[in-house]
Enzyme design. Structure first.
Site, short mmCIF file in Angstrom:
data_model
loop_
_atom_site.label_atom_id
_atom_site.label_comp_id
_atom_site.label_asym_id
_atom_site.label_seq_id
_atom_site.Cartn_x
_atom_site.Cartn_y
_atom_site.Cartn_z
N ALA A 1 0.94 -1.33 -0.03
CA ALA A 1 -0.06 0.02 -0.07
C ALA A 1 0.97 1.27 0.03
O ALA A 1 0.56 2.21 -0.65
CB ALA A 1 -0.75 -0.06 1.20
N ASP A 2 1.94 1.22 0.58
CA ASP A 2 2.86 2.32 0.78
C ASP A 2 3.56 2.45 -0.60
O ASP A 2 3.62 3.50 -1.00
CB ASP A 2 3.91 2.15 1.86
CG ASP A 2 3.64 2.71 3.20
OD1 ASP A 2 2.89 3.58 3.25
OD2 ASP A 2 3.88 2.15 4.47
N LEU A 3 3.91 1.37 -1.10
CA LEU A 3 4.74 1.19 -2.31
C LEU A 3 4.02 2.03 -3.41
O LEU A 3 4.47 2.56 -4.29
CB LEU A 3 5.62 -0.06 -2.51
CG LEU A 3 6.64 -0.42 -1.50
CD1 LEU A 3 6.90 -1.90 -1.78
CD2 LEU A 3 7.97 0.40 -1.61
#
Length: 393
Positions: A177-179
């Protein structure tokens, strides 16, 4: 060094941890000049997320931090102080891009929000990365990748199916989700810069992890919205394609990724049962999906007759998609990964993974290693005091 496609673009990176820094690193690899603002004393949270560590003593830094901060200059600034606010504003006046991932409204307390900074620099592309976005009932909530994978539905379709050993929802092995939010943010920034070339005006980009995670559900979300059925965890099987999963072999495991009927026919012929692909029950993918429960056990029995290497040697030359499951040492020893030069060393010897993008055969790659905390602070502060403008590299 690779091509500098964003040469002349100045990025002020006030973000920390992963999504924002990842976007900043992408821009740095593409040639932008990125100045990373960090908290005095501690810096980016991920500097302490070890072991493992690179370096010794006070200079050691966590491998996690190294993965997302290549190509940046570091300056430690206390934005809670009047002097710190003045420094950030001074940099922001000549920045093309500002990245931040503070809680909604936090930077407004210091006059560092988009509304304030865009009045001084109307061309500024200002990207805010948060867990849940700039508005809505959850806007003030802290957003962590693990929680977003849960709330955003990814964990509901990841893991072994109910009733099998170890069946529980699972997160993905990296912070996707961050990436993905970092990658979406980088592409949105580039789009805003192109538009600015036409209009002369910047933009405020609202990049939310939850929005990104929901978008990343892709075919699973479309299956639900169109078909009305809630998708369930299926382990390594594919909801829309059969056979497309992990099979046990005589000595290990192999991914089989048969994506069309022609591949299935070759797969069956090579395995010694060409007639199975001619059976009208299994000749089409639709039939195979409908009869998954009877077909997959038959295939699983075949796969136990040979080793992983034997199946790979049989399938690969005959265009049946398959792959052994490699651990990280095997990944970096894989001949294609070696040939493509995906393992690199920064100028100071730091081992890193290269940017995956090539332009006309040249890999995009920033020329600075991940910085020590405030490594460039003295030089940057001196240049700001002397020249007043964005410090040259």
């Amino acid at each position: 060094m690779g091509p500098k496609l964003l040469e002349g673009i100045r990025v002020l990176d006030l973000s920390r941890v992963l999504a924002g820094p990842w976007a900043g690193q992408v821009l740095a690899d593409y040639g932008a000049d990125v100045i990373k603002v960090e908290r005095p004393g501690a810096g980016d949270d991920t500097r302490g997320w070890g072991p493992p560590w690179w370096g010794e003593g006070e200079d050691r830094v966590a491998a996690y931090y190294l993965s997302a901060n290549r190509g940046k200059r570091s300056i430690a600034i206390d934005i809670a102080s009047a002097e710190g606010v003045a420094l950030v504003k001074q940099l922001a006046r000549e920045a093309d891009v500002l990245l931040e991932n503070y809680k909604v409204g936090q930077l407004a307390k210091y006059g560092l929000d988009y509304a304030a900074l865009s009045r001084e620099n109307p061309k500024l592309v200002y990207c805010s990365v948060t867990g849940y976005g700039q508005d809505g009932p959850y806007a003030a909530a802290a957003g962590y990748d693990f929680a977003i994978q849960a709330t955003g539905g990814l964990m509901s379709v990841t893991g072994e199916k109910d009733g099998t050993p170890g069946s529980e929802p699972q997160k993905v092995g990296v912070a996707v989700a961050d990436l993905f939010t970092g990658m979406y943010a980088a592409s949105a920034i580039l789009a805003a810069l192109i538009e600015r070339g036409r209009t002369g005006q910047g933009r405020h980009i609202d990049a939310a992890l939850l929005d990104t995670q929901v978008a990343m559900l892709a075919n699973q979300a479309s299956n639900y919205l169109v078909g009305g059925k809630t998708p369930k965890r299926m382990g390594n099987a594919h909801v829309n394609i059969v056979p497309y999963q992990v099979f046990a072999t005589k000595d290990g495991h192999l991914v089989v990724a048969v994506g069309n009927d022609g591949q299935f026919a070759r797969f069956c012929a090579l395995a010694g049962d060409a007639g199975l692909a001619q059976d009208p029950r299994y000749a089409t993918n639709e039939g195979r999906v409908e009869r998954r429960g009877e077909l997959v056990p038959a295939i699983a029995a075949w796969m136990l007759e040979r080793t992983t290497a034997e199946w790979t040697a049989l399938f690969e030359p005959n265009a049946v998609p398959c792959a052994p499951i490699l651990e990280l040492p095997g990944v970096f020893e894989h001949p294609q990964v070696v040939h493509r030069g995906m393992q690199i060393e920064a100028a100071n010897g730091t081992p890193m993974v290269a940017s995956p993008m090539r332009f006309d055969g040249q890999r995009a790659l920033a020329d600075l290693p991940p910085p020590q905390l405030d490594e460039h602070g003295d030089a940057l502060r001196a240049a700001l005091a002397r020249d007043g403008g964005w410090p040259s590299r």
